[in-house]
Design a protein around this motif. Sequence first.
Motif, PDB file in Angstrom:
ATOM      1  N   ILE A  58     -28.375  48.823 -24.879  1.00  0.00           N
ATOM      2  CA  ILE A  58     -30.370  48.445 -24.935  1.00  0.00           C
ATOM      3  C   ILE A  58     -30.652  47.564 -23.601  1.00  0.00           C
ATOM      4  CG2 ILE A  58     -31.462  46.787 -26.361  1.00  0.00           C
ATOM      5  CD1 ILE A  58     -29.896  46.615 -28.748  1.00  0.00           C
ATOM      6  N   GLN A  59     -29.687  46.860 -22.993  1.00  0.00           N
ATOM      7  CA  GLN A  59     -30.571  46.328 -21.894  1.00  0.00           C
ATOM      8  C   GLN A  59     -30.781  47.989 -20.981  1.00  0.00           C
ATOM      9  OE1 GLN A  59     -27.590  43.470 -20.618  1.00  0.00           O
ATOM     10  NE2 GLN A  59     -28.856  42.084 -21.273  1.00  0.00           N
ATOM     11  N   SER A  60     -29.682  48.505 -20.289  1.00  0.00           N
ATOM     12  CA  SER A  60     -29.131  49.837 -19.596  1.00  0.00           C
ATOM     13  C   SER A  60     -30.545  50.917 -19.489  1.00  0.00           C
ATOM     14  CB  SER A  60     -28.025  50.597 -20.034  1.00  0.00           C
ATOM     15  OG  SER A  60     -28.253  52.086 -19.653  1.00  0.00           O
ATOM     16  N   ARG A  61     -31.181  51.052 -21.809  1.00  0.00           N
ATOM     17  CA  ARG A  61     -32.276  51.736 -21.716  1.00  0.00           C
ATOM     18  C   ARG A  61     -33.126  51.171 -21.243  1.00  0.00           C
ATOM     19  NH1 ARG A  61     -29.697  53.374 -27.092  1.00  0.00           N
ATOM     20  NH2 ARG A  61     -30.325  51.457 -27.754  1.00  0.00           N
ATOM     21  N   LEU A  62     -33.135  49.927 -22.016  1.00  0.00           N
ATOM     22  CA  LEU A  62     -34.640  49.299 -21.325  1.00  0.00           C
ATOM     23  C   LEU A  62     -34.580  48.865 -19.768  1.00  0.00           C
ATOM     24  CD1 LEU A  62     -35.056  46.571 -24.078  1.00  0.00           C
ATOM     25  CD2 LEU A  62     -36.130  48.743 -23.559  1.00  0.00           C
ATOM     26  N   GLY A  63     -33.410  49.291 -18.492  1.00  0.00           N
ATOM     27  CA  GLY A  63     -34.073  48.365 -17.076  1.00  0.00           C
ATOM     28  C   GLY A  63     -34.566  50.118 -17.107  1.00  0.00           C
ATOM     29  N   ASN A  64     -34.226  51.112 -17.318  1.00  0.00           N
ATOM     30  CA  ASN A  64     -34.384  52.153 -17.229  1.00  0.00           C
ATOM     31  C   ASN A  64     -35.963  52.420 -17.403  1.00  0.00           C
ATOM     32  OD1 ASN A  64     -32.374  52.365 -15.105  1.00  0.00           O
ATOM     33  ND2 ASN A  64     -31.033  53.230 -16.475  1.00  0.00           N
ATOM     34  N   SER A  66     -39.753  54.041 -19.030  1.00  0.00           N
ATOM     35  CA  SER A  66     -40.402  54.275 -17.787  1.00  0.00           C
ATOM     36  C   SER A  66     -41.942  54.999 -18.677  1.00  0.00           C
ATOM     37  CB  SER A  66     -40.403  55.616 -16.829  1.00  0.00           C
ATOM     38  OG  SER A  66     -41.410  55.678 -16.281  1.00  0.00           O
ATOM     39  N   VAL A  67     -42.685  54.773 -19.294  1.00  0.00           N
ATOM     40  CA  VAL A  67     -43.617  54.378 -20.104  1.00  0.00           C
ATOM     41  C   VAL A  67     -43.733  56.236 -19.789  1.00  0.00           C
ATOM     42  CG1 VAL A  67     -46.220  54.592 -19.290  1.00  0.00           C
ATOM     43  CG2 VAL A  67     -46.218  54.313 -21.615  1.00  0.00           C
ATOM     44  N   ARG A  68     -43.734  56.635 -19.121  1.00  0.00           N
ATOM     45  CA  ARG A  68     -44.743  58.384 -18.518  1.00  0.00           C
ATOM     46  C   ARG A  68     -43.186  59.060 -19.253  1.00  0.00           C
ATOM     47  NH1 ARG A  68     -46.151  54.458 -14.977  1.00  0.00           N
ATOM     48  NH2 ARG A  68     -48.259  54.016 -13.971  1.00  0.00           N
ATOM     49  N   ASN A  69     -41.882  58.678 -18.995  1.00  0.00           N
ATOM     50  CA  ASN A  69     -40.744  59.938 -19.870  1.00  0.00           C
ATOM     51  C   ASN A  69     -40.888  59.447 -20.788  1.00  0.00           C
ATOM     52  OD1 ASN A  69     -40.752  60.458 -16.911  1.00  0.00           O
ATOM     53  ND2 ASN A  69     -39.818  58.900 -16.499  1.00  0.00           N
ATOM     54  N   CYS A  70     -41.281  59.061 -22.012  1.00  0.00           N
ATOM     55  CA  CYS A  70     -41.212  58.413 -23.134  1.00  0.00           C
ATOM     56  C   CYS A  70     -41.248  59.674 -24.311  1.00  0.00           C
ATOM     57  CB  CYS A  70     -41.536  57.522 -23.794  1.00  0.00           C
ATOM     58  SG  CYS A  70     -41.674  55.901 -22.834  1.00  0.00           S
ATOM     59  N   VAL A  71     -40.631  60.614 -24.590  1.00  0.00           N
ATOM     60  CA  VAL A  71     -40.682  60.806 -25.930  1.00  0.00           C
ATOM     61  C   VAL A  71     -41.962  61.370 -26.897  1.00  0.00           C
ATOM     62  CG1 VAL A  71     -40.224  63.055 -27.535  1.00  0.00           C
ATOM     63  CG2 VAL A  71     -38.749  61.777 -25.394  1.00  0.00           C
ATOM     64  N   CYS A  72     -42.941  61.824 -26.626  1.00  0.00           N
ATOM     65  CA  CYS A  72     -43.898  61.553 -27.771  1.00  0.00           C
ATOM     66  C   CYS A  72     -44.436  62.380 -28.606  1.00  0.00           C
ATOM     67  CB  CYS A  72     -45.761  62.033 -27.267  1.00  0.00           C
ATOM     68  SG  CYS A  72     -46.101  60.791 -25.894  1.00  0.00           S
ATOM     69  N   PHE A  73     -43.934  62.163 -29.980  1.00  0.00           N
ATOM     70  CA  PHE A  73     -44.091  63.875 -31.000  1.00  0.00           C
ATOM     71  C   PHE A  73     -45.678  64.186 -31.111  1.00  0.00           C
ATOM     72  CE2 PHE A  73     -44.558  64.766 -35.425  1.00  0.00           C
ATOM     73  CZ  PHE A  73     -43.371  65.084 -35.609  1.00  0.00           C
ATOM     74  N   CYS A  82     -51.401  55.746 -23.427  1.00  0.00           N
ATOM     75  CA  CYS A  82     -51.682  55.453 -22.636  1.00  0.00           C
ATOM     76  C   CYS A  82     -52.767  54.776 -22.289  1.00  0.00           C
ATOM     77  CB  CYS A  82     -51.243  56.441 -21.139  1.00  0.00           C
ATOM     78  SG  CYS A  82     -49.790  57.547 -21.218  1.00  0.00           S
ATOM     79  N   ARG A  83     -54.020  55.273 -22.616  1.00  0.00           N
ATOM     80  CA  ARG A  83     -55.047  54.182 -22.782  1.00  0.00           C
ATOM     81  C   ARG A  83     -54.797  53.156 -23.691  1.00  0.00           C
ATOM     82  NH1 ARG A  83     -57.270  59.077 -23.517  1.00  0.00           N
ATOM     83  NH2 ARG A  83     -57.801  58.929 -25.705  1.00  0.00           N
ATOM     84  N   LEU A 105     -49.909  50.747 -16.101  1.00  0.00           N
ATOM     85  CA  LEU A 105     -48.440  50.708 -16.745  1.00  0.00           C
ATOM     86  C   LEU A 105     -48.084  50.977 -16.020  1.00  0.00           C
ATOM     87  CD1 LEU A 105     -50.083  54.715 -17.796  1.00  0.00           C
ATOM     88  CD2 LEU A 105     -49.789  52.813 -19.322  1.00  0.00           C
ATOM     89  N   ASP A 106     -48.079  50.592 -14.963  1.00  0.00           N
ATOM     90  CA  ASP A 106     -46.554  50.012 -13.929  1.00  0.00           C
ATOM     91  C   ASP A 106     -46.461  48.426 -14.401  1.00  0.00           C
ATOM     92  OD1 ASP A 106     -46.870  52.810 -12.357  1.00  0.00           O
ATOM     93  OD2 ASP A 106     -47.654  51.875 -11.018  1.00  0.00           O
TER      94      ASP A 106
END
Length: 117
Positions: A58-64, A66-73, A82-83, A105-106
């Motif tokens: 979990i820490q590894s996933r959260l450490g990397n 990025s909202v821009r790389n998240c998968v949207c259904f 994003c808005r 977002l950053d």
Amino acid sequence: SQSIVFCICLVFLYFYSLATLMLQIYVSYSYIAFLTAFIAGGFYSVGVRQWSRDRAAIQSRLGNFSVRNCVCFVEADRALVCRNIAALMKARRVVHMDATQDEALDAFEVLVRTDLP
């Protein structure tokens, strides 16, 4: 996953105490204490080991994160999400009210990386 491991450990400890009481009738206490401590320690170490691995993943996933790389259904919803994140960051005063969406977002990504793990 962690709650399942915890419940399994609790059930094991319950049956362990019952088995200890039953074995005291047939075997001397020192052997029972050694045997049950050895078995309980094994189950405990397996449970803690799994919990530790899950936490590290979990820490590894959260450490990397990025909202821009998240998968949207539904990819068309990405702009709306994003808005909304940007509006949340502004409403919580994490960023200035006239900050750009990218800045918000950053700031959200930094918040996820630092506060969640």
